[in-house]
Scaffold this active site. Structure first.
Site, PDB file in Angstrom:
ATOM      1  N   MET A   1       3.396  -0.009  -1.482  1.00  0.00           N
ATOM      2  CA  MET A   1       4.643  -0.008  -2.368  1.00  0.00           C
ATOM      3  C   MET A   1       4.216  -0.540  -3.756  1.00  0.00           C
ATOM      4  SD  MET A   1       6.441  -3.325  -0.831  1.00  0.00           S
ATOM      5  CE  MET A   1       8.054  -2.724  -1.658  1.00  0.00           C
TER       6      MET A   1
ATOM      7  N   LEU B   1      12.372   1.378  -6.901  1.00  0.00           N
ATOM      8  CA  LEU B   1      12.539   1.120  -5.578  1.00  0.00           C
ATOM      9  C   LEU B   1      13.661   1.490  -4.897  1.00  0.00           C
ATOM     10  CD1 LEU B   1      11.284  -2.331  -4.000  1.00  0.00           C
ATOM     11  CD2 LEU B   1      13.520  -1.612  -3.576  1.00  0.00           C
TER      12      LEU B   1
ATOM     13  N   LEU C   1      13.632   4.778   1.321  1.00  0.00           N
ATOM     14  CA  LEU C   1      13.804   3.183   1.829  1.00  0.00           C
ATOM     15  C   LEU C   1      15.041   2.718   1.898  1.00  0.00           C
ATOM     16  CD1 LEU C   1      11.719   0.458   1.884  1.00  0.00           C
ATOM     17  CD2 LEU C   1      12.651   0.400  -0.585  1.00  0.00           C
TER      18      LEU C   1
ATOM     19  N   ARG D   1       3.762   3.275  -4.673  1.00  0.00           N
ATOM     20  CA  ARG D   1       5.053   4.043  -4.506  1.00  0.00           C
ATOM     21  C   ARG D   1       6.023   3.561  -5.698  1.00  0.00           C
ATOM     22  NH1 ARG D   1       8.399   6.874  -4.625  1.00  0.00           N
ATOM     23  NH2 ARG D   1       9.658   7.870  -3.072  1.00  0.00           N
ATOM     24  N   TYR D   2       6.228   2.023  -6.070  1.00  0.00           N
ATOM     25  CA  TYR D   2       6.983   1.622  -6.971  1.00  0.00           C
ATOM     26  C   TYR D   2       6.601   1.142  -8.091  1.00  0.00           C
ATOM     27  CZ  TYR D   2       9.373   2.075  -2.579  1.00  0.00           C
ATOM     28  OH  TYR D   2       9.926   2.382  -1.501  1.00  0.00           O
TER      29      TYR D   2
ATOM     30  N   HIS E   1       8.079  -8.489   7.182  1.00  0.00           N
ATOM     31  CA  HIS E   1       9.221  -8.214   6.341  1.00  0.00           C
ATOM     32  C   HIS E   1      10.432  -7.574   7.437  1.00  0.00           C
ATOM     33  CE1 HIS E   1      11.575  -6.190   3.305  1.00  0.00           C
ATOM     34  NE2 HIS E   1      10.868  -6.571   2.453  1.00  0.00           N
TER      35      HIS E   1
ATOM     36  N   ASP F   1      -1.419 -11.251  -0.885  1.00  0.00           N
ATOM     37  CA  ASP F   1      -0.288 -11.995  -1.411  1.00  0.00           C
ATOM     38  C   ASP F   1       0.642 -11.143  -2.064  1.00  0.00           C
ATOM     39  OD1 ASP F   1      -0.419 -14.470  -0.155  1.00  0.00           O
ATOM     40  OD2 ASP F   1      -2.156 -14.925  -1.547  1.00  0.00           O
TER      41      ASP F   1
ATOM     42  N   GLU G   1       6.774 -12.189  -1.208  1.00  0.00           N
ATOM     43  CA  GLU G   1       7.409 -12.742   0.077  1.00  0.00           C
ATOM     44  C   GLU G   1       6.565 -13.853   0.692  1.00  0.00           C
ATOM     45  OE1 GLU G   1       7.582  -9.288  -0.223  1.00  0.00           O
ATOM     46  OE2 GLU G   1      10.018  -9.494   0.032  1.00  0.00           O
TER      47      GLU G   1
ATOM     48  N   GLU H   1       8.752 -16.803  -1.541  1.00  0.00           N
ATOM     49  CA  GLU H   1       9.601 -17.045  -0.059  1.00  0.00           C
ATOM     50  C   GLU H   1       8.774 -17.989   0.952  1.00  0.00           C
ATOM     51  OE1 GLU H   1      11.027 -13.211   1.177  1.00  0.00           O
ATOM     52  OE2 GLU H   1      12.662 -14.183   2.335  1.00  0.00           O
TER      53      GLU H   1
ATOM     54  N   CYS I   1      10.747  10.037  14.083  1.00  0.00           N
ATOM     55  CA  CYS I   1      11.798   9.069  14.924  1.00  0.00           C
ATOM     56  C   CYS I   1      12.945   9.981  15.549  1.00  0.00           C
ATOM     57  CB  CYS I   1      12.508   8.194  13.949  1.00  0.00           C
ATOM     58  SG  CYS I   1      11.257   7.116  13.136  1.00  0.00           S
TER      59      CYS I   1
HETATM   60  C1  LIG Z   1       5.882  -4.044   5.744  1.00  0.00           C
HETATM   61  C2  LIG Z   1       6.465  -4.612   4.710  1.00  0.00           C
HETATM   62  C3  LIG Z   1       7.721  -4.131   4.233  1.00  0.00           C
HETATM   63  C4  LIG Z   1       8.963  -3.521   4.671  1.00  0.00           C
HETATM   64  C5  LIG Z   1       8.778  -2.972   6.151  1.00  0.00           C
HETATM   65  C6  LIG Z   1       9.766  -3.170   3.847  1.00  0.00           C
HETATM   66  C7  LIG Z   1      10.983  -2.917   4.075  1.00  0.00           C
HETATM   67  C8  LIG Z   1      12.059  -2.791   3.239  1.00  0.00           C
HETATM   68  N1  LIG Z   1      12.262  -3.370   1.780  1.00  0.00           N
HETATM   69  C9  LIG Z   1      13.387  -3.374   1.315  1.00  0.00           C
HETATM   70  C10 LIG Z   1      13.880  -3.839   0.181  1.00  0.00           C
HETATM   71  C11 LIG Z   1      13.027  -4.484  -0.808  1.00  0.00           C
HETATM   72  N2  LIG Z   1      11.768  -4.929  -0.816  1.00  0.00           N
HETATM   73  C12 LIG Z   1      11.158  -5.414  -1.808  1.00  0.00           C
HETATM   74  C13 LIG Z   1      10.071  -6.116  -1.926  1.00  0.00           C
HETATM   75  C14 LIG Z   1       8.816  -5.973  -1.162  1.00  0.00           C
HETATM   76  N3  LIG Z   1       8.825  -5.400   0.104  1.00  0.00           N
HETATM   77  C15 LIG Z   1       7.689  -5.353   0.601  1.00  0.00           C
HETATM   78  C16 LIG Z   1       7.379  -5.177   1.695  1.00  0.00           C
HETATM   79  C17 LIG Z   1       8.025  -4.302   2.828  1.00  0.00           C
HETATM   80  N4  LIG Z   1       9.281  -3.964   2.604  1.00  0.00           N
HETATM   81  C18 LIG Z   1       6.705  -6.337  -0.344  1.00  0.00           C
HETATM   82  C19 LIG Z   1       5.227  -6.651  -0.114  1.00  0.00           C
HETATM   83  C20 LIG Z   1       7.622  -6.731  -1.416  1.00  0.00           C
HETATM   84  C21 LIG Z   1       7.126  -7.192  -2.533  1.00  0.00           C
HETATM   85  C22 LIG Z   1       6.157  -6.664  -3.460  1.00  0.00           C
HETATM   86  C23 LIG Z   1       5.279  -7.786  -4.329  1.00  0.00           C
HETATM   87  O1  LIG Z   1       5.662  -8.801  -4.453  1.00  0.00           O
HETATM   88  O2  LIG Z   1       4.519  -7.288  -5.338  1.00  0.00           O
HETATM   89  C24 LIG Z   1      12.311  -5.712  -2.803  1.00  0.00           C
HETATM   90  C25 LIG Z   1      12.021  -6.050  -4.342  1.00  0.00           C
HETATM   91  C26 LIG Z   1      12.335  -7.553  -4.329  1.00  0.00           C
HETATM   92  C27 LIG Z   1      13.540  -8.179  -4.003  1.00  0.00           C
HETATM   93  O3  LIG Z   1      14.610  -7.402  -4.754  1.00  0.00           O
HETATM   94  O4  LIG Z   1      14.238  -8.735  -3.201  1.00  0.00           O
HETATM   95  C28 LIG Z   1      13.382  -4.727  -2.117  1.00  0.00           C
HETATM   96  C29 LIG Z   1      14.648  -4.651  -2.666  1.00  0.00           C
HETATM   97  C30 LIG Z   1      14.143  -2.601   2.299  1.00  0.00           C
HETATM   98  C31 LIG Z   1      15.726  -2.048   1.955  1.00  0.00           C
HETATM   99  C32 LIG Z   1      13.331  -2.246   3.414  1.00  0.00           C
HETATM  100  C33 LIG Z   1      13.601  -1.385   4.776  1.00  0.00           C
HETATM  101  C34 LIG Z   1      14.204  -0.378   4.601  1.00  0.00           C
HETATM  102 FE   LIG Z   2      10.597  -4.896   1.145  1.00  0.00          FE
HETATM  103 FE   LIG Z   3      11.813   9.653   9.404  1.00  0.00          FE
END
Ligand SMILES: C=CC1=C(C)c2cc3[nH]c(cc4nc(cc5[nH]c(cc1n2)c(C)c5CCC(=O)O)C(CCC(=O)O)=C4C)c(C)c3C=C
Ligand SMILES: [Fe+2]
Ligand SMILES: [Fe+2]
Length: 382
Positions: free
Chosen positions: A34, A50, A56, A122-123, A220, A297, A300, A304, A362
């Site tokens: 991502m 994103l 997503l 991706r983003y 996550h 890293d 998260e 977090e 799925c």
């Molecule tokens: C396996 C890892 C991840 C899954 C599964 C995943 C699903 C998922 N995430 C969102 C929404 C957000 N994710 C955001 C940040 C973010 N997500 C992951 C990994 C997974 N996400 C990472 C590693 C990160 C951070 C990237 C970094 O630090 O460089 C965010 C942005 C941050 C925020 O606004 O809180 C969002 C929004 C959804 C909706 C989803 C499943 C459908």
């Molecule tokens: Fe995420």
């Molecule tokens: Fe699908």
């Protein structure tokens, strides 16, 4: 030492020169992930990309709502990236892992050498289009899309593959034969690398407290709407945890919990922060947090887990350590090279260009692109 004179950079430059001189186009290993904002200033664009991703987060009136949500969320997330040192380290570690892997691959699988790692996020930069341009400039004819999410979800790996599929008519993508490494969450090298990092974290506790320390694997979370359409991610993360615990000889009590829910809908639980509070209430006050679904890293882990949850836990009288992320682990980089080697051998043996599992959508999937994408990759991207 100047960057250009560092040993790693000169080794990479000399490999690139050798490739060019030999006139042979490289086998591309495209690291899909991502991405994250490398600087605080890139946070808004990252969030906008994103929230624009319907694979997503499917939103009504996505093109209008996504920029509004991204703009509203930007100050809070910018602050988090500032607090972890000014940006996400995902690009740094993905490049490091990719370059180390490509070097090993040249030795492990000389038939397809030279290999070159590319990053397609991706983003965040580098996005797929920029990577495709770089691949065309290098004359790439054979590429492996290598997801850097160990466990498959339609919202992560699926989204990256859908994006590659959407770009298929881009002139930079023409004439490339593709195959896919779509999941590898139980690969012994990955399991070993995680287990070694847990052992190092356990060593921070006094010997007499070690075996009672709870291993809290944290991944996550996913919205329940995604889980309930039959997404394999929860199953595959659970399999990774089982593999690590087997490797550790079930030396400790453990649980798998879920973090980073966004928005008001129902998400997979139990939440990591609630689990820490619950363990404190039960008197289980030594805990190791183990990130299990990401290879470097990111916000998260660094924000977090390290800043938010660990602080809360300490206030409850707990002793919490975190297993370090895989980052520059040589065991992990070797695992990536082994996974790619096995894949290239399987392709050469005619065993197909994706896993058997990737073929199965799925059961509740209604996203037509998923079906078209899988069929396209199965045909080698043609
Ligand atoms: C396996 C890892 C991840 C899954 C599964 C995943 C699903 C998922 N995430 C969102 C929404 C957000 N994710 C955001 C940040 C973010 N997500 C992951 C990994 C997974 N996400 C990472 C590693 C990160 C951070 C990237 C970094 O630090 O460089 C965010 C942005 C941050 C925020 O606004 O809180 C969002 C929004 C959804 C909706 C989803 C499943 C459908
Ligand atoms: Fe995420
Ligand atoms: Fe699908």
């Amino acid at each position: 030492m100047s960057l250009l004179r560092s040993p790693i950079v000169s080794r990479i430059l000399s490999r690139q020169y050798a490739t060019h001189a030999a006139g042979k186009s490289p086998t591309a290993i495209v690291m899909l992930n991502m991405g994250g904002p490398s600087t605080v200033e890139e946070t808004h664009d990252f969030l906008k990309n994103l929230f624009m991703d319907g694979d997503l987060i499917p939103l009504p009136f996505q093109r209008f709502l996504a920029p509004v949500i991204a703009r509203r969320r930007t100050p809070k997330i910018e602050q988090q990236y500032a607090d972890i040192g000014g940006g996400s380290p995902i690009l740094h570690y993905t490049r490091l892992q990719g370059e180390g892997m490509a070097q090993l691959l040249d030795e492990l699988h000389p038939e397809t050498a030279p290999h070159k790692a590319y990053v397609a996020f991706r983003y965040a930069r580098p996005l797929t289009e920029a990577t495709a341009r770089e691949m065309r400039e290098d004359g790439v004819k054979r590429a492996v899309a290598f997801t850097q999410y160990p466990q498959y979800s339609c919202s992560t790996t699926g989204s990256s593959l859908n994006e590659l599929y959407r770009q298929r008519n881009n002139s930079d993508m023409q004439g490339i034969e593709w195959s896919v490494i779509d999941r590898w969450g139980t690969h012994p090298g990955f399991i070993e690398a995680v287990a070694q990092n847990i052992e190092a974290a356990l060593a921070k506790f006094p010997v007499e407290k070690r075996s009672k320390t709870v291993l809290l694997f944290s991944a996550h979370s996913l919205p329940m709407s995604v889980v309930n359409r039959g997404d394999p991610y929860v199953l595959e993360v659970s399999a990774s945890v089982a593999g690590v615990m087997q490797r550790l000889g079930h030396s400790n009590p453990y649980r798998l919990v879920w973090q980073s829910q966004v928005g008001p809908s129902a998400w997979m639980g139990m939440q990591t922060s609630e689990a820490l509070k619950g363990l404190a209430r039960l008197g289980k006050k030594q805990v190791i947090l183990v990130p299990i679904a990401f290879t470097s890293d990111h916000i998260e882990t660094l924000y977090e887990l390290d800043l938010e949850y660990s602080k809360e836990a300490r206030e409850l009288g707990m002793q919490v350590h975190r297993a370090v992320s895989l980052n520059d682990s040589p065991v992990f980089i070797r695992a990536l090279a082994d996974i790619a080697t096995d894949h290239l051998r399987d392709c050469a043996a005619g065993k197909g260009s994706t896993s058997i599992q990737m073929d199965l959508r799925c059961p509740g999937c209604t996203n037509a692109t998923c079906g078209q994408q899988k069929a396209w990759f199965k045909r080698g991207g043609r």
